[in-house]
Scaffold this motif. Structure first.
Motif, short mmCIF file in Angstrom:
data_model
loop_
_atom_site.label_atom_id
_atom_site.label_comp_id
_atom_site.label_asym_id
_atom_site.label_seq_id
_atom_site.Cartn_x
_atom_site.Cartn_y
_atom_site.Cartn_z
N ASP A 46 0.84 -1.20 0.00
CA ASP A 46 0.00 0.00 0.00
C ASP A 46 0.87 1.25 0.00
O ASP A 46 1.98 1.25 0.54
CB ASP A 46 -0.89 0.06 1.26
CG ASP A 46 -1.73 -1.19 1.46
OD1 ASP A 46 -2.12 -1.79 0.45
OD2 ASP A 46 -1.99 -1.55 2.63
N GLY A 64 -7.44 4.93 4.22
CA GLY A 64 -6.68 4.56 5.40
C GLY A 64 -7.44 4.83 6.68
O GLY A 64 -8.58 5.33 6.66
N LEU A 111 -5.73 5.55 -0.08
CA LEU A 111 -4.83 4.40 -0.04
C LEU A 111 -4.89 3.67 -1.37
O LEU A 111 -5.98 3.32 -1.85
CB LEU A 111 -5.26 3.47 1.09
CG LEU A 111 -4.23 2.50 1.68
CD1 LEU A 111 -3.15 3.28 2.41
CD2 LEU A 111 -4.91 1.53 2.64
N SER A 150 -3.41 0.28 -3.30
CA SER A 150 -2.74 -1.01 -3.05
C SER A 150 -2.36 -1.64 -4.38
O SER A 150 -3.14 -1.62 -5.34
CB SER A 150 -3.67 -1.95 -2.28
OG SER A 150 -4.12 -1.34 -1.09
N ALA A 168 0.84 -4.87 2.72
CA ALA A 168 -0.59 -5.15 2.83
C ALA A 168 -0.76 -6.44 3.65
O ALA A 168 -0.79 -7.54 3.10
CB ALA A 168 -1.21 -5.30 1.45
N TYR A 223 -6.90 -4.93 9.20
CA TYR A 223 -6.47 -5.43 7.90
C TYR A 223 -7.52 -6.42 7.37
O TYR A 223 -8.18 -7.10 8.15
CB TYR A 223 -5.12 -6.14 8.01
CG TYR A 223 -3.98 -5.22 8.35
CD1 TYR A 223 -3.48 -4.33 7.41
CD2 TYR A 223 -3.39 -5.25 9.62
CE1 TYR A 223 -2.43 -3.48 7.72
CE2 TYR A 223 -2.34 -4.40 9.94
CZ TYR A 223 -1.87 -3.51 8.99
OH TYR A 223 -0.83 -2.67 9.29
#
Length: 679
Positions: free
Chosen positions: A402, A435, A441, A443, A473, A548
């Motif tokens: 990320d 985020g 964010l 990725s 990540a 996460y």
């Protein structure tokens, strides 16, 4: 043109094996382009993006069309860097055959193996080319052994290289038993002669191995061959084609694309041994009314095509499609069966990299770009409204890294959001999110992948951004099997809500989420069951420990109850979500980190330093082998320890070593590391 005269192929390999250089030679020798482009000069036809020409690598797959021996060949040149593996994935999904290129010195490298497994997944027949035979240290037979041992394939040697005073000057054709010696630097002219002298014994040996392998495919020919009847070139060619299409073996050729040696023979091999659209097994689809069906490539029948790539240029979105059945004219209206919307095709283009050639009509087997589509994404099916169907979709890998992006001026916030959505729509392996503090964010698959996103924001959209340090990540998962019963009940004011579920959550290897319903009878109506899965997946996105995304588990719906008036899809979605949260508290969740397969190629005198450095990075050494003057170290290292590795490696080895890295799997993180890295 008849389908038997069409070839749809991809050029795939590890980075720097010479794919794009080979593609340039194919364009040159077929007369499609009269000037040879070079990667190192920044003028290769298929590397047309600014970022590609600056870095000398392929980032996005590019399509070109050439003609050879009255055949039309659609070629897709794919990237070799692991960060852009989605391009290889979606290209192989729609291609009928592949040319796999290997460096004559490096042999089978990590990304070669990744691409090979993708070709296996999609059952793509392929031929192999050992390229760069002009390099010092080239070892053709060693690469063939690596194809056998590392890829688990059965190589069929069809050519042998010819060296004179350590220079690669030609090759031996084992099908026609002829030696071809190149007599001009541009590669157009070569002399063909009988095999003699030191070359004859080796040629006879490999010809015998060739015959022994291919006669197994035809009992009648095998019987006559055992009685001493010789095989003529036509029979040999037919059997090679038969075995290639069946996946019984992979023909192997040698070449030096940069020196223009062997390109014509490779074009012949594409025509002779790789499949036409009619030679491959039908594509699996799902009829929206009658279940599974097989789509055979034919011009007759209802239109069916798969959108495998979307590119936004200054004139709008280009949607690349592979047509599997039927035909279509510009201006036609088709159904997108995935979004259940209609699309009008305003224009059709045959692509020559970034150059467009307008077409009035397309039919089965064609790979083209369509203009005018507003609702179509990568993996969507376009079909005739009278026969709706959904073709097998394209799966994208999960991102492992990320970055946080922030525009340098407040006025660019909306523009940056729109630009990022456009870039993410093109690349399914990118993700856009927020985020913990609401920042943007992005990725992706690695540092280079995300670097290209930032570069494109500036060059394509004129947006300067501040970039946060790349972050791993991480994922979360549960470690124990638990069973949870949850009742969602709301009766205060307005319509009530009622849903009861009993779920079992089981740990799985990897980071996927599986869902299974074992509901029998009418405990939960069928229309509510997908809502339970939706609730679980939505909750899993927010994680169990530190927010996460969660994965690596299977949810099994065992039982439940509903209320005739108060139950709804929303109620069962909430029940699934809350049941997951309860399971997360009970199942001892843990943090997962991406583990990378790393291959370091170093001078032997620096091996100890390289191994010590990898061990300090929490790496484990899998294998160490010798490759000529260098050592090859295979290791497994957490991604979090690999940031800035190339600089450290160059310092350790005086700039003489290099490495490659591919994602391998997610593994649990120790509690000490977890608190340090992700806390």
């Amino acid at each position: 043109m008849k389908l038997q005269k069409l070839r749809n192929i991809g050029i795939v390999a590890h980075v720097d094996a010479g794919k794009t250089t080979l593609t340039e030679r194919l364009l040159y020798f077929t007369g499609t382009h009269h000037k040879v482009g070079e990667v190192h000069h920044g003028n290769a036809v298929t590397d047309y993006m600014v970022q590609e020409r600056e870095r000398g690598i392929t980032i996005a797959s590019a399509a070109v069309t050439v003609g050879w021996r009255d055949h039309r060949i659609n070629i897709i040149d794919t990237p070799g860097h692991i960060d852009f593996n989605i391009e290889v994935n979606r290209s192989l999904r729609v291609l009928d055959g592949a040319v796999v290129v290997f460096d004559s010195v490096a042999g089978v490298e990590p990304q070669s193996e990744t691409n090979w497994r993708l070709a296996d997944k999609y059952h793509v027949p392929r031929i192999c080319v050992v390229n760069k035979m002009d390099r010092v240290g080239a070892d053709y037979l060693r690469v063939i052994d690596m194809i056998r041992n590392r890829l688990g394939a059965l190589p069929l040697v069809l050519q042998l290289p010819v060296f004179e005073e350590d220079l690669f000057v030609g090759l031996i054709d084992l099908v026609n038993m002829t030696l071809h010696r190149w007599s001009s630097e541009d590669g157009w002219e070569y002399l063909s002669e009988e095999i003699s002298g030191d070359y004859l014994e080796s040629a006879l040996h490999y010809r015998a191995l060739l015959e022994e392998r291919i006669v197994e495919l035809d009992d009648e020919i095998m019987a006559s061959w055992l009685e001493g009847e010789p095989l003529d070139a036509a029979e040999v060619g037919r059997l090679i084609r038969l075995g290639t299409l069946a996946g019984s073996f992979v023909p192997v050729f040698c070449a030096s694309a940069f020196k223009n040696v062997g390109v014509q023979m490779l074009l012949d091999a594409v025509v002779d041994y790789l499949p036409s659209p009619q030679d491959v097994k039908g594509t699996v689809g799902m009829d929206t009314n009658d279940g599974e069906l097989i789509i055979e490539s034919e011009e007759a029948g209802a239109f069916a095509a798969l959108a495998f790539k979307v590119v936004n240029d200054k004139h709008g979105a280009l949607t690349f499609v592979r047509v599997y059945r039927g035909s279509l004219e510009a201006g036609s209206r088709v159904l997108n069966s995935c979004s259940n919307s209609y699309e009008r095709i305003s224009r059709i283009y045959e692509m020559q990299a970034d150059r467009k050639v307008a077409k009035d009509r397309i039919s089965a087997g064609d790979i083209v770009a369509l203009v005018g589509l507003k609702h179509t994404m990568t993996g969507d099916t376009l079909c005739a409204a009278e026969q709706p169907m959904i073709l097998e979709r394209i799966s994208a890998p999960e991102p492992v890294m990320d970055i946080v992006l922030e525009p340098k001026t407040r006025q660019d916030y909306d523009r940056m959001s729109d630009a990022l959505r456009s870039i993410v729509n093109e690349d399914p392996s990118l993700r856009l999110g927020a985020g913990s503090d609401g920042e943007t964010l992005v990725s992706g698959m690695g540092e280079l992948h995300l670097e290209i996103v930032v570069d494109r924001l500036k060059t394509d959209f004129g947006i300067d951004v501040n970039v946060g340090r790349p972050q791993v990540a991480y994922r979360e998962t549960l470690t124990e099997m638990v069973e949870v019963k949850y009742l969602h009940k709301k009766q205060k004011g307005g319509a009530g809500q009622y849903a009861q579920v009993t779920l079992r959550f089981e740990p799985l290897e990897g980071d996927d989420i599986e869902f299974e319903s074992q509901i029998v009878g009418a405990a939960i109506p069928r229309e509510y069951i997908p809502s339970v899965e939706e609730g679980i997946r939505m909750a899993a996105m927010n994680g169990m420990l530190r927010g996460y995304p969660s994965g690596g588990f299977k949810a099994v719906l065992l039982d439940g109850a509903f209320h005739a008036q108060d139950s709804s899809q929303l109620a069962f979605s909430i029940a699934g979500r809350e049941a997951f949260k309860e399971a997360a508290r009970l199942a001892k969740p843990t943090l997962l980190e991406p583990l990378m397969a790393v291959e370091v190629v170093s001078p032997q005198e620096h091996v100890g330093d390289c191994i010590g450095d990898l061990m300090r990075r929490r790496g484990s050494i899998v294998q160490q082998t010798i490759r000529g003057e260098t050592a090859v170290i295979a290791a497994e290292v957490p991604l979090s320890e690999m940031f800035g590795y190339i600089g450290d490696l160059r310092t350790l080895t005086a700039g003489r070593a290099n490495y490659s890295m591919v994602f391998d799997r997610y593994v649990p993180v120790s509690e000490i590391i977890a608190s340090k890295k992700a806390g």
